[in-house]
Design a protein around this motif. Structure first.
Motif, PDB file in Angstrom:
ATOM      1  N   ASN A   1       0.304  -5.305   1.359  1.00  0.00           N
ATOM      2  CA  ASN A   1       0.690  -5.812   0.036  1.00  0.00           C
ATOM      3  C   ASN A   1       0.266  -7.268  -0.165  1.00  0.00           C
ATOM      4  O   ASN A   1       0.283  -7.773  -1.294  1.00  0.00           O
ATOM      5  CB  ASN A   1       2.188  -5.630  -0.205  1.00  0.00           C
TER       6      ASN A   1
ATOM      7  N   ALA B   1      10.038   2.203 -10.656  1.00  0.00           N
ATOM      8  CA  ALA B   1       8.777   1.945 -11.347  1.00  0.00           C
ATOM      9  C   ALA B   1       8.593   2.858 -12.547  1.00  0.00           C
ATOM     10  O   ALA B   1       7.705   2.623 -13.380  1.00  0.00           O
ATOM     11  CB  ALA B   1       7.602   2.110 -10.383  1.00  0.00           C
TER      12      ALA B   1
ATOM     13  N   HIS C   1       6.640  -4.756   4.516  1.00  0.00           N
ATOM     14  CA  HIS C   1       7.437  -3.679   3.931  1.00  0.00           C
ATOM     15  C   HIS C   1       7.258  -2.413   4.782  1.00  0.00           C
ATOM     16  O   HIS C   1       7.636  -2.402   5.939  1.00  0.00           O
ATOM     17  CB  HIS C   1       7.108  -3.479   2.465  1.00  0.00           C
TER      18      HIS C   1
ATOM     19  N   THR D   1       2.537  -0.156  -2.298  1.00  0.00           N
ATOM     20  CA  THR D   1       2.731   0.531  -1.013  1.00  0.00           C
ATOM     21  C   THR D   1       1.350   0.852  -0.437  1.00  0.00           C
ATOM     22  O   THR D   1       0.462   0.024  -0.471  1.00  0.00           O
ATOM     23  CB  THR D   1       3.585   1.790  -1.227  1.00  0.00           C
TER      24      THR D   1
ATOM     25  N   TYR E   1      13.712  -3.901  -5.240  1.00  0.00           N
ATOM     26  CA  TYR E   1      13.414  -4.536  -6.526  1.00  0.00           C
ATOM     27  C   TYR E   1      14.229  -3.915  -7.658  1.00  0.00           C
ATOM     28  O   TYR E   1      13.899  -4.091  -8.831  1.00  0.00           O
ATOM     29  CB  TYR E   1      11.923  -4.396  -6.839  1.00  0.00           C
TER      30      TYR E   1
ATOM     31  N   THR F   1      13.785  -4.847 -11.642  1.00  0.00           N
ATOM     32  CA  THR F   1      13.205  -3.873 -12.562  1.00  0.00           C
ATOM     33  C   THR F   1      14.227  -3.447 -13.607  1.00  0.00           C
ATOM     34  O   THR F   1      13.877  -3.251 -14.776  1.00  0.00           O
ATOM     35  CB  THR F   1      12.689  -2.634 -11.806  1.00  0.00           C
TER      36      THR F   1
ATOM     37  N   ASN G   1      12.604   1.952  -5.005  1.00  0.00           N
ATOM     38  CA  ASN G   1      11.568   1.190  -5.709  1.00  0.00           C
ATOM     39  C   ASN G   1      10.576   2.101  -6.412  1.00  0.00           C
ATOM     40  O   ASN G   1      10.061   1.776  -7.487  1.00  0.00           O
ATOM     41  CB  ASN G   1      10.815   0.294  -4.727  1.00  0.00           C
ATOM     42  N   ASP G   2      10.263   3.227  -5.800  1.00  0.00           N
ATOM     43  CA  ASP G   2       9.294   4.150  -6.393  1.00  0.00           C
ATOM     44  C   ASP G   2       9.786   4.684  -7.734  1.00  0.00           C
ATOM     45  O   ASP G   2       9.045   4.678  -8.728  1.00  0.00           O
ATOM     46  CB  ASP G   2       9.016   5.321  -5.447  1.00  0.00           C
TER      47      ASP G   2
ATOM     48  N   SER H   1       6.779 -10.165  -1.866  1.00  0.00           N
ATOM     49  CA  SER H   1       7.284  -9.231  -0.858  1.00  0.00           C
ATOM     50  C   SER H   1       7.996 -10.004   0.239  1.00  0.00           C
ATOM     51  O   SER H   1       7.887 -11.234   0.326  1.00  0.00           O
ATOM     52  CB  SER H   1       6.139  -8.415  -0.259  1.00  0.00           C
TER      53      SER H   1
ATOM     54  N   HIS I   1      12.404   1.670  -0.186  1.00  0.00           N
ATOM     55  CA  HIS I   1      11.079   2.193  -0.555  1.00  0.00           C
ATOM     56  C   HIS I   1      11.222   3.283  -1.619  1.00  0.00           C
ATOM     57  O   HIS I   1      10.536   3.256  -2.648  1.00  0.00           O
ATOM     58  CB  HIS I   1      10.382   2.735   0.688  1.00  0.00           C
TER      59      HIS I   1
ATOM     60  N   HIS J   1       4.728  -0.143  -7.680  1.00  0.00           N
ATOM     61  CA  HIS J   1       5.289  -0.478  -6.376  1.00  0.00           C
ATOM     62  C   HIS J   1       4.108  -0.565  -5.408  1.00  0.00           C
ATOM     63  O   HIS J   1       3.350   0.397  -5.251  1.00  0.00           O
ATOM     64  CB  HIS J   1       6.275   0.613  -5.954  1.00  0.00           C
TER      65      HIS J   1
ATOM     66  N   TYR K   1       5.494  -5.848  -5.812  1.00  0.00           N
ATOM     67  CA  TYR K   1       5.718  -5.118  -7.067  1.00  0.00           C
ATOM     68  C   TYR K   1       4.956  -5.824  -8.166  1.00  0.00           C
ATOM     69  O   TYR K   1       4.838  -7.063  -8.159  1.00  0.00           O
ATOM     70  CB  TYR K   1       7.207  -5.131  -7.416  1.00  0.00           C
TER      71      TYR K   1
END
Length: 360
Positions: A310, A101, A194, A260, A240, A244, A97-98, A190, A94, A258, A315
């Protein structure tokens, strides 16, 4: 109310609910996790007052990116089901991924594990999962905090938080400012819920700290007889980073979101510049049956599902129309789900072709 103790009777920290030996056992156990090889940029090891990460010489414009997050009440479902193995990966993926981005490469990670009564086995399962997830992504785990706080948490409950720091070239930050009218929105599938929407999931499915819930979680998922309900609800948050990274290094990503808390409308809107809006066609993909099951059980409206979950897209990346083919070559499982239009900044999810839940 103050309760006086019998004169001459001493108490210990353990009597007050804090077991220092249990904490020491967790720290000792963590030293045995992994292959024994430290991250090449980490100076020293765990246990000092701070974690050291060697940055070395950097290019002009090198910029640190940071983020902090948790995994929400997925912790409760995992605890009730007695399946804590994937929670560590949830947290790391998590957080990584943030910052991915933003176009960043993750450097190092720290965690916080707070509980009312420390269970060394549970703590090692969770923090060990964090360590393995970090190692798998090439991220250094430089430290953390394990706190036993009787009275603040109920026995058996714990909270989990992670902080990530990464690096990005200031000139190559991906923040959505390059997004333009006509850009194509590509969605990455996804692997389930998640780490968001679990309060609504628990309410919809009636999951509580009781034997009935444990039995239901251990039984087959009504929508997938090859999986237990717990396994379906607790599938780890997908990373991801590789996808990315490929799109950023190729210069294709103009904005990334992302998905969320807030779902597609709440997160894609965060990377829309002034005067532009995202329009997503929810009929472009089929949400996994898990989401249909939760919606039916809780009589949840479609709009609410897209705000809380999601819905099968974890993503979203905005690319130019002429770059779609190359993006699909780099990330074969992406789905074209929408376009960027002129309008009030935000994100509209068009779902008129989707079946509506019984509660609507």
């Amino acid at each position: 109310m103050c309760v006086e103790r019998e004169a001459g009777v001493s108490i210990s920290y353990r009597d007050a609910g804090v077991d220092i030996e249990a904490g020491d056992a967790v720290v000792a156990g963590l030293r045995g996790i992994g292959d024994g090889r430290p991250h090449p940029n980490v100076i020293g090891g765990l246990g000092h007052f701070g974690g050291f990460y060697r940055l070395g010489a950097q290019y002009p414009g090198a910029t640190l990116v940071s983020s902090i997050d948790g995994v929400g009440t997925k912790l409760l479902v995992a605890s009730i089901a007695g399946q804590l193995d994937g929670i560590g990966a949830d947290l790391v993926n998590h957080c990584v991924n943030d910052i991915a981005a933003c176009g960043a490469e993750p450097l190092f990670f720290l965690d916080y594990y707070g509980t009312g009564k420390l269970d060394p086995d549970d703590a090692l399962t969770v923090i060990g999962g964090i360590a393995r997830a970090c190692a798998g992504l090439g991220v250094a785990l430089v430290g953390g905090e394990t706190a036993e706080m009787p009275g603040l948490y109920r026995d058996g409950d714990f909270d989990l938080v992670g902080a990530i720091v990464g690096l990005v070239d200031e000139a190559k930050i991906v923040d959505g400012s390059a997004v333009a009218i006509g850009d194509v929105l590509l969605g990455f599938p996804s692997d389930g819920l998640h780490t968001n929407g679990y309060s609504l999931v628990r309410a919809a499915l009636g999951i509580a700290h009781d034997e009935i819930s444990r039995e239901r979680l251990a039984g087959p998922a009504p929508f997938d007889m090859t999986s237990t309900l717990a396994e379906a609800l607790l599938r780890p948050h997908r990373s991801y980073l590789a996808e990315t990274r490929a799109l950023v290094q190729s210069g294709l990503a103009r904005g990334m979101a992302h998905i969320t808390g807030g779902g597609l409308p709440g997160n894609v809107a965060r990377v829309m510049p002034d005067g532009l809006a995202a329009e997503i066609d929810a009929t472009a993909w089929t949400p996994p049956p898990l989401f249909d099951y939760i919606a039916e059980m809780g009589h949840i409206a479609v709009d609410e599902c897209f705000r809380a979950f999601n819905m099968g897209i974890g993503y979203v990346v905005a690319v130019r129309p002429e770059d779609v083919a190359e993006a699909v070559r780099l990330v074969p499982d992406v789905v074209e789900i929408g376009r960027v239009r002129h309008g009030v900044p935000g994100c509209q999810v068009l779902h008129s072709g989707l079946q509506r839940s019984p509660g609507e």
